[in-house]
Every structure is written in C-alpha cells, then in structure tokens.
Design a protein around this motif. Structure first.
Motif, PDB file in Angstrom:
ATOM      1  N   LEU A   1      28.261 -17.785  -5.827  1.00  0.00           N
ATOM      2  CA  LEU A   1      28.265 -18.638  -7.033  1.00  0.00           C
ATOM      3  C   LEU A   1      26.842 -18.761  -7.591  1.00  0.00           C
ATOM      4  O   LEU A   1      26.360 -19.846  -7.913  1.00  0.00           O
ATOM      5  CB  LEU A   1      28.846 -20.024  -6.700  1.00  0.00           C
TER       6      LEU A   1
ATOM      7  N   ARG B   1      24.035 -18.641  -6.195  1.00  0.00           N
ATOM      8  CA  ARG B   1      23.052 -19.399  -5.384  1.00  0.00           C
ATOM      9  C   ARG B   1      22.948 -18.697  -4.041  1.00  0.00           C
ATOM     10  O   ARG B   1      23.968 -18.330  -3.451  1.00  0.00           O
ATOM     11  CB  ARG B   1      23.559 -20.835  -5.218  1.00  0.00           C
TER      12      ARG B   1
ATOM     13  N   TYR C   1      23.131 -22.840   1.075  1.00  0.00           N
ATOM     14  CA  TYR C   1      24.298 -23.629   1.500  1.00  0.00           C
ATOM     15  C   TYR C   1      24.132 -24.083   2.946  1.00  0.00           C
ATOM     16  O   TYR C   1      24.494 -25.196   3.318  1.00  0.00           O
ATOM     17  CB  TYR C   1      25.576 -22.799   1.356  1.00  0.00           C
TER      18      TYR C   1
ATOM     19  N   GLU D   1      32.610 -17.514  -0.844  1.00  0.00           N
ATOM     20  CA  GLU D   1      32.702 -17.974  -2.241  1.00  0.00           C
ATOM     21  C   GLU D   1      34.027 -18.668  -2.472  1.00  0.00           C
ATOM     22  O   GLU D   1      34.090 -19.749  -3.093  1.00  0.00           O
ATOM     23  CB  GLU D   1      32.549 -16.799  -3.207  1.00  0.00           C
TER      24      GLU D   1
ATOM     25  N   ILE E   1      33.961 -22.147  -0.874  1.00  0.00           N
ATOM     26  CA  ILE E   1      33.101 -23.084  -1.626  1.00  0.00           C
ATOM     27  C   ILE E   1      33.796 -23.512  -2.917  1.00  0.00           C
ATOM     28  O   ILE E   1      33.846 -24.704  -3.261  1.00  0.00           O
ATOM     29  CB  ILE E   1      31.731 -22.446  -1.912  1.00  0.00           C
ATOM     30  N   LYS E   2      34.400 -22.545  -3.628  1.00  0.00           N
ATOM     31  CA  LYS E   2      35.112 -22.887  -4.866  1.00  0.00           C
ATOM     32  C   LYS E   2      36.219 -23.905  -4.571  1.00  0.00           C
ATOM     33  O   LYS E   2      36.389 -24.893  -5.285  1.00  0.00           O
ATOM     34  CB  LYS E   2      35.730 -21.639  -5.481  1.00  0.00           C
TER      35      LYS E   2
ATOM     36  N   ILE F   1      34.779 -27.468  -3.941  1.00  0.00           N
ATOM     37  CA  ILE F   1      34.203 -28.235  -5.068  1.00  0.00           C
ATOM     38  C   ILE F   1      35.231 -28.456  -6.174  1.00  0.00           C
ATOM     39  O   ILE F   1      34.921 -29.031  -7.204  1.00  0.00           O
ATOM     40  CB  ILE F   1      32.947 -27.550  -5.635  1.00  0.00           C
TER      41      ILE F   1
ATOM     42  N   TYR G   1      32.662 -31.986  -9.572  1.00  0.00           N
ATOM     43  CA  TYR G   1      32.094 -30.809 -10.263  1.00  0.00           C
ATOM     44  C   TYR G   1      33.045 -30.273 -11.326  1.00  0.00           C
ATOM     45  O   TYR G   1      32.883 -29.157 -11.810  1.00  0.00           O
ATOM     46  CB  TYR G   1      31.792 -29.703  -9.249  1.00  0.00           C
TER      47      TYR G   1
ATOM     48  N   SER H   1      24.386 -29.923 -11.420  1.00  0.00           N
ATOM     49  CA  SER H   1      24.716 -28.490 -11.555  1.00  0.00           C
ATOM     50  C   SER H   1      23.643 -27.596 -10.926  1.00  0.00           C
ATOM     51  O   SER H   1      23.704 -26.382 -11.033  1.00  0.00           O
ATOM     52  CB  SER H   1      24.876 -28.136 -13.049  1.00  0.00           C
TER      53      SER H   1
ATOM     54  N   TYR I   1      25.844 -26.542  -7.605  1.00  0.00           N
ATOM     55  CA  TYR I   1      27.123 -25.856  -7.841  1.00  0.00           C
ATOM     56  C   TYR I   1      27.395 -25.796  -9.346  1.00  0.00           C
ATOM     57  O   TYR I   1      26.992 -26.687 -10.085  1.00  0.00           O
ATOM     58  CB  TYR I   1      28.281 -26.633  -7.198  1.00  0.00           C
TER      59      TYR I   1
ATOM     60  N   ARG J   1      36.197 -20.953 -11.739  1.00  0.00           N
ATOM     61  CA  ARG J   1      34.791 -21.181 -12.160  1.00  0.00           C
ATOM     62  C   ARG J   1      34.166 -19.861 -12.634  1.00  0.00           C
ATOM     63  O   ARG J   1      33.068 -19.489 -12.245  1.00  0.00           O
ATOM     64  CB  ARG J   1      33.991 -21.714 -10.975  1.00  0.00           C
TER      65      ARG J   1
END
Ligand SMILES: Nc1ccn([C@@H]2O[C@H](COP(=O)(O)OP(=O)(O)OP(=O)(O)O)[C@@H](O)[C@H]2O)c(=O)n1
Ligand SMILES: O=C(CO)[C@H](O)[C@H](O)COP(=O)(O)O
Length: 447
Positions: free
Chosen positions: A69, A71, A76, A271, A274-275, A278, A332, A360, A363, A436
């Motif tokens: 994402l 980052r 993380y 990923e 994490i998606k 959030i 988020y 932001s 994330y 996202r």
C-alpha cells in the motif's frame, strides 16, 4: 528466579491510538499499571534484523523495503512494535547502503524509539550487532542494556502485543522463549542419493517462528561464544541459547499471522490482510438531520450489506469534535452523503481535518462523496459541472494518500428501483473501501 509478572493488562497505549507513540508519562503509567505491587517490570528492548537481500522474493529491492500500500513493509513491523509501550528501545540492523533509506522511513512515518546499527553478512551477525549496541554503553548512545531482549524479523509485520508479552514473560522465567506454529508440510530427511531417508512425524514437530525473547545476558553470551560456522549458517537463535547457554527455551504457541514475508506471494497476502484490517470501520457523514431522508436509508443498507463492519454516522456540524474521536479509533474510510448540495465545501472540510490528523501518513484513507441526484430539481448539466470538479481535486488530495471518488445515486425513483440503487451503491462503497485502488481516484461512479 524472579516471579512471573502479572497477566497482560489493558494497553494504556490504546487510549492514544495504536499508531501514536505514547508519551513518557504514559509509558511510566503503563509500567506502573502493569507492575503488580512489589514486582519490577523488566526493561525490554527489541532487535530487528533487517539487513537481508531478499533473494527468494526475486526483486531488486530487499523485501523489507518493498512497498505494501505504497509504504515499506518494515514500517508496519516498526509500527507493530511501537504500539507496545513497554518496549523501550527498538534496534534495527540495516546494511550501510540502506541506512539513509531507513532513516528516511523513520522520519516519514514518524517512527519513535528506533536506533540503527550496521547489519552483518548473515542474519545471526546482524542480530549480534544489534545486541552489541544494547550491551555496550557507548558514551553517546542513548541505549542501555535491557533485562529482556526481543528478537523479531523485520519482515514479520503482524506481531501483536499478546505474543510479545508471552515470550517476554516466559523468557524472564526460563531464560529464553520463542513462538511456534504447527507445521503445514511434513519435514523429511533426504539421503545422499536424493531419495527419502526418513520423514519426521509432523504432529510431534513445530515450526519455529518469531518473536523470540531472551534474558539479555543469556543470548548475548551465546553470541559471544558462537562459532563462525553457527554465525554463518545458523538460522535459529533458540538453538544458540541451548548450545552455548544450556537454556531450553520455553515454546509459546503463536497466532497464524506470525509468518515471515519471504516470497512475492507473501507481499500480496500482507497487503490483503492490511486492507482488510483498515476497512473494518466506516464513518458516514450526513449533510441532513432529516432521519427520513434517503441518505439515512443508505446507512441502513450499508450496515445490512457490511454486517462485519462498524458503521458510525456523524453530522457535519459535529464533525470536528467527533472526527477527533473517529481518528483516534483509526477510521480510514469515510462516506460523505450529500443530499442538500453538490458543492465541495463539506468534502474540503473533511479532507482538511484528515490531513491535519496525519491519519493518511500510515494508511491510504478512502473518502467517497455520495450524491443523490435529484434530477427533477436541478438541471442535470449544471449538477454535472459541479460534480466534475472531483477529478482535479482528487488528484490533488491523492498526493496526501487520500483516495477520493464520487458516487451518484439517482433519486427520486420508485421504491423498488431506489432500493436496488441503494444496494448497488452499498456494494460499490464496500468495494472501493476494501480495494483502496488509487487508480479509481477522481472517478464518478453511478449506482
Ligand atoms: N544478513 C542478513 C540476512 C537477513 N537478515 C534479516 O533477517 C530476517 C529474516 O531473514 P530472511 O527471511 O532469510 O531474509 P533474507 O535473507 O533477506 O531473505 P533471502 O534468504 O530470501 O535472501 C529478515 O528481516 C532479513 O532482513 C539480516 O538482518 N541480515
Ligand atoms: O524462523 C526463524 C526461527 O528463528 C527464523 O526467522 C528463520 O530461521 C530465518 O531463516 P531465514 O533467514 O533463512 O529465513
């Protein structure tokens, strides 16, 4: 032998929001909270080996710096350890060529309590360098020797406080502790001619994972006695404590999320996790108090469609005060329902608040502006002209990691068609939040 510390207590860090670093006073309060009467909470530090080249990932960038994402993966893991307010220092071992990149990551994502040391040519050597930084009180070093040290791979981002507390508590009692997981595949031993020699009974064996924790002196002395062969080819810190310290580590069952990012598929899995994490909370901001208005029906349909997601609604006039609360809850995903106007004032206010909150940075924040297009009251071309502003504005806010897009829902229409549009709208909103996808910013979708 020191008595075991008390069982895990509520995290005082939570009151600050998982992504914020607790102040010194909160750290002290947390320690006091976690310290049963008369027992001293151990000083705990962590060493993160992050000096590998990630050959098995098959890409030029070392996997700890690969983006998830947009980052770097290591950020993380740092965030996961920073959430734990009783870890006083986090020492990261990176290669000299990646030192500046690592410093940039620390600055951009506002990581705290991080110290950097030079990695070694093997994982064990990197860990050893991290331990040396904690052991020696260099004159200009802010590091001090901890009682217990956690060792955790920088490419294992999903580590929670409970397993860290378990291994630290066990390490205090046993001298060493490590997380384990059931084996997925059976382990076999091949013979010299490449045929099966024998297989291990899978149920009687486990996979060694991270985090691990040690009484600092136990693991530091083990590394100091280590043979070059072990430093070069070893892969198991618990084995060093056994071989050189005669310490049989306590094995702690870990959660399924402790896996190490090794292959490219692991990045996709990270990923996706994490998606999903959030996207568990959606904040609906309505521009009307009229409980009977169609915008509130969208809230009900969203709650119905996304029964596992927390949907909270707010009115713009309260947004400022409430948004602070929502931000501290790590929301988020924002859905702004505009029934009274198609101008951008409310959206701009929300985006400005999100930017001020720094939410932001860590994330991508999704903002969906929903318009109920009452095509009878407002000429379509005039409304569309207004709405098309979203394209340019979305490009601008994308630079701050805020993903803005629009959704049109025709209104009024007969009840059955309206219900269908609301369900379609809820599905589109759920997909935008789950995926996202920055490729959709500035788009105007129609339910
Ligand atoms: N010389 C090394 C080698 C590895 N590591 C770190 O040890 C952790 C686990 O090692 P591994 O998964 O093997 O990472 P790599 O060695 O980078 O992977 P590969 O074996 O595929 O090259 C990673 O965080 C890696 O950065 C390290 O600090 N120093
Ligand atoms: O699972 C582990 C037990 O400590 C280590 O993370 C693993 O052994 C590291 O090995 P490699 O660097 O080859 O991936």
């Amino acid at each position: 032998m020191e008595p075991r510390p008390a069982a895990p207590r509520p995290r005082l860090c939570d009151s600050l929001g998982a992504d914020q670093t607790p102040s010194a006073s909160t750290l002290n309060a947390a320690r006091a909270e976690a310290r049963p009467a008369g027992r001293r909470a151990p000083a705990v530090a962590a060493v993160l080996p992050a000096g590998g080249s990630g050959e098995r990932m098959g890409v030029p960038t070392p996997k700890q710096f690969c983006p998830v994402l947009e980052r770097p993966l290591i950020s993380y893991t740092l965030q996961a350890l920073e959430r734990v307010c009783w870890i006083k220092d986090i020492v990261v071992a990176v290669t000299g060529e990646n030192m500046e990149a690592m410093k940039g990551i620390i600055q951009k994502y506002q990581h705290q309590r991080i110290s950097l040391v030079e990695a070694g040519v093997t994982r064990h050597r990197s860990i050893f360098n991290g331990l040396k930084a904690l052991a020696e009180d260099q004159p200009d070093s802010k590091l001090s020797k901890p009682e217990v040290v956690i060792i955790h791979d920088a490419v294992r981002p999903f580590v929670e406080e409970d397993v860290l507390l378990k291994v630290v508590t066990a390490a205090k009692e046993y001298g060493a502790a490590g997380a384990i997981r059931p084996l997925v595949s059976t382990v076999i031993s091949p013979s010299a001619d490449g045929c099966l020699d024998h297989s291990l009974e899978r149920a009687r064996h486990r996979a060694s994972e991270m985090p691990q924790a040690f009484l600092f002196d136990v693991i530091y002395e083990a590394y100091q006695q280590c043979s070059d062969y072990d430093l070069e080819f070893g892969t198991e810190c618990l084995q060093l404590a056994l071989k050189y310290g005669h310490i049989k580590a306590k094995l702690v069952e870990g959660s399924p999320d402790l896996w190490k990012v090794t292959y490219k598929r692991d990045l996709y899995a990270a990923e996706s996790i994490i998606k999903e994490r959030i996207s568990q909370h959606i904040c609906l901001i309505m521009d009307t108090k009229d409980e009977n208005h169609v915008g509130h029906r969208l809230e009900e349909v969203l709650k119905d469609e996304l029964n596992h997601v927390k949907v909270t609604s707010r009115l713009p006039c309260h947004t400022g005060r409430d948004l602070d609360q929502i931000v501290s809850e790590q929301c988020y995903s924002y859905v702004c329902v505009n029934v009274m106007t198609s101008d951008f004032e409310e959206i701009r206010k929300l985006v400005n608040m999100l930017e001020e909150s720094n939410l932001s940075i860590l994330y991508p924040v999704v903002v969906i502006s929903v318009y109920f297009l009452d095509y009878k009251s407002v000429p379509f071309d005039q409304k569309m002209e207004n709405l098309m502003q979203i394209r340019e504005y979305a490009k601008e806010v994308k630079k701050r990691n805020i993903l803005l897009c629009g959704l049109l829902i025709y209104y009024p229409q007969d009840e059955q068609k309206l219900q269908e549009s609301l369900r379609q709208g809820a599905t589109i909103i759920a997909t935008l939040i789950k995926e996202r996808n920055s490729g959709l910013v500035g788009q105007l979708l129609v339910a």
